[in-house]
Enzyme design. Structure first.
Site, PDB file in Angstrom:
ATOM      1  N   GLU A 145      43.603 -12.251   2.247  1.00 10.10           N
ATOM      2  CA  GLU A 145      44.772 -13.123   2.148  1.00 10.10           C
ATOM      3  C   GLU A 145      44.364 -14.586   1.959  1.00 10.10           C
ATOM      4  O   GLU A 145      44.979 -15.328   1.192  1.00 10.10           O
ATOM      5  CB  GLU A 145      45.643 -12.980   3.393  1.00 10.10           C
ATOM      6  CG  GLU A 145      46.305 -11.623   3.556  1.00 10.10           C
ATOM      7  CD  GLU A 145      45.372 -10.573   4.126  1.00 10.10           C
ATOM      8  OE1 GLU A 145      45.749  -9.382   4.143  1.00 10.10           O
ATOM      9  OE2 GLU A 145      44.249 -10.924   4.544  1.00 10.10           O
ATOM     10  N   GLU A 147      38.249  -9.509  -8.803  1.00  7.21           N
ATOM     11  CA  GLU A 147      37.073 -10.366  -8.888  1.00  7.21           C
ATOM     12  C   GLU A 147      35.947  -9.674  -9.638  1.00  7.21           C
ATOM     13  O   GLU A 147      35.252 -10.298 -10.455  1.00  7.21           O
ATOM     14  CB  GLU A 147      36.620 -10.776  -7.492  1.00  7.21           C
ATOM     15  CG  GLU A 147      37.581 -11.716  -6.776  1.00  7.21           C
ATOM     16  CD  GLU A 147      37.062 -12.159  -5.424  1.00  7.21           C
ATOM     17  OE1 GLU A 147      36.209 -11.442  -4.854  1.00  7.21           O
ATOM     18  OE2 GLU A 147      37.475 -13.217  -4.933  1.00  7.21           O
ATOM     19  N   ASN A 162      40.504  -4.995  -3.489  1.00  7.05           N
ATOM     20  CA  ASN A 162      40.880  -5.746  -4.680  1.00  7.05           C
ATOM     21  C   ASN A 162      39.806  -5.650  -5.772  1.00  7.05           C
ATOM     22  O   ASN A 162      38.672  -6.092  -5.573  1.00  7.05           O
ATOM     23  CB  ASN A 162      41.091  -7.207  -4.271  1.00  7.05           C
ATOM     24  CG  ASN A 162      41.455  -8.100  -5.423  1.00  7.05           C
ATOM     25  OD1 ASN A 162      41.782  -7.634  -6.508  1.00  7.05           O
ATOM     26  ND2 ASN A 162      41.393  -9.399  -5.197  1.00  7.05           N
TER      27      ASN A 162
END
Length: 456
Positions: free
Chosen positions: A89, A362, A359
């Site tokens: 976050e 990246e 995630n």
């Protein structure tokens, strides 16, 4: 809402199955009981802190922040308070924070983990003030708000603490939920506590959701003025890497095929070690790099590697992979950018178990072809688009993982095609930062007016 949801559900089990409806404008019984319980547990805070210190979950020099105390001075002028649960976050807010700093706004960033504090210290400018979020007791929350007096509060994703939200609303702090996410697991739980979650979500002026599905869920649960702005994590810049450290790693591994397993969780490392054993029969010089989501698991991962007959090396011990290293355990913080640059093949962790996936953005921005397991509900829209357009591949079993990773090791053209497709998906899905800034513009305009009046 992860921690607060769990606590709320546990409290609900202690309450009668049929609760009286709240009067208009009053708090539901669950939240009134929660506030009393949180107040009553204050005497136990020292014991809780001692336990967390032993577990390495608190910073000994900064435990006062958990009680709403701070050694830092509030800066003059408008202060934007941004809160996120942990590393993911906090990093999601990086580009947004840069935009706000460009407007000469001061930033207070809170989070709840030692790892996130370390990332802030390493990745953010020194004028961004980091504090640990106070424990959710009315007394500690009041101290925190008395000291910092935020001009605007932005809560990231889903870490919603009831007393923090209620106290902010009582003080008329404008509050916005940004990058809002409501997971498939949390949604039915909160629907069973509709009055509780509605009382919290209704305190936010605006709810900015990651996807249409998230927006529908927030609206159903009582959020007001819900807008779909997209996922800020798609607009986060690629993570940095120390050039000297990268060159040294590349020199030590030059000529070897490499797979990076990023942000792995317990239950996945064993499979990845077995996958390495299978693939090394076809690629004898293969090096697998395991980057655990929680670096403190490094020693245990090294133990299971050794038990399988393979040779590990641990980065936390300042070891580098040699020609005889089979699996390199990168058990340090803030170096994913280094390892994403080391290999064009990345397995994204948290997806072989029911964690929901990590995630992939990246890694894709640094040219990776992505392989993942079946459990990716944390980034469902992103993975769906990646899989559909060939930017990522799903492997449901250990055998499928061997097949997919083996293909990428053997076929550079397949790998290159996946990289291009993944980059296209990330580019097409971007734009959340601009949409978020547009939604915040009325609040930012008011802050600029206050700044002008203060400087006049």
């Amino acid at each position: 809402m992860r921690n607060s949801a769990v606590l709320g559900l546990k409290m609900a089990k202690l309450l009668p199955k049929s609760l009286p409806k709240s009067l208009p404008g009053s708090l539901p019984l669950t939240l009134r009981l929660y506030r009393r319980l949180a107040s009553g547990l204050v005497p136990l805070a020292p014991a809780l802190i001692r336990r967390r210190l032993k577990q390495g979950k608190e910073d000994p020099a900064r435990v006062g922040e958990r009680r709403g105390l701070s050694r830092d001075v509030r800066p003059h002028g408008p202060l934007v308070w941004i809160h996120g649960a942990s590393v993911g976050e906090v990093l999601a807010a990086a580009a947004l924070i840069e935009r706000l700093r460009d407007l000469n706004l001061r930033i207070l960033l809170t989070s709840g983990t030692v790892t996130s504090a370390a990332v802030v210290a390493k990745r953010f400018p020194p004028d961004v003030i980091h504090q640990y979020v106070p424990y959710d007791s009315p007394r500690y929350v009041a101290r925190f708000l008395d000291h910092w007096q935020p001009s605007l509060a932005l809560f990231i994703e889903s870490d919603l603490w009831p007393n923090l939200i209620l106290a902010g609303a009582t003080r008329r702090v404008p509050m916005v939920l940004i990058n809002g996410r409501m997971s498939p697991r949390s949604f039915p739980r909160w629907r069973r506590m509709q009055g509780t979650i509605s009382a919290l979500l209704s305190r936010f002026d605006i709810c900015l959701a990651q996807s249409r599905t998230d927006a529908e869920r927030f609206s159903t649960l009582g959020g007001r003025d819900v807008v779909t702005t997209g996922n800020l994590k798609l607009d986060v810049p690629a993570p940095p890497a120390d050039p000297a450290k990268l060159e040294r790693l590349m020199a030590m591994t030059r000529g070897r095929p490499i797979i990076v397993a990023a942000s792995t969780h317990p239950g996945e490392d064993e499979m990845l070690v077995a996958v390495h054993r299978s693939l090394s029969g076809f690629f004898p010089q293969l090096l697998t790099v395991i980057v655990p989501r929680h670096p403190d698991r490094g020693s245990s991962i090294a133990g299971l590697i050794t038990a399988s007959g393979l040779k590990p090396a641990l980065r936390s011990r300042e070891e580098l992979p040699t020609a005889t290293t089979d699996v390199y355990v990168a058990d340090t913080m803030g170096e994913l950018g280094l390892f994403y640059r080391l290999s064009p093949i990345v397995f994204m962790g948290g997806s072989l178990i029911r964690h929901g996936g990590q995630n992939p953005i990246e890694a894709i921005k640094l040219g990776a072809a992505i392989v993942h397991g079946p459990h990716v509900f944390n980034f469902a829209d992103v993975y769906e688009a990646l899989d559909a357009r060939g930017g990522a591949r799903q492997a449901d079993t250990q055998e499928a993982l061997v097949k997919q990773l083996g293909l990428l090791l053997a076929e550079p053209t397949v790998r290159d095609k996946m990289q291009r497709a993944g980059s296209g998906v990330v580019e097409d899905l971007g734009g959340a930062l601009n949409r978020t800034m547009a939604a915040l513009e009325p609040y930012l305009l008011q802050l600029r007016i206050e700044m002008g009046a203060a400087n006049a």
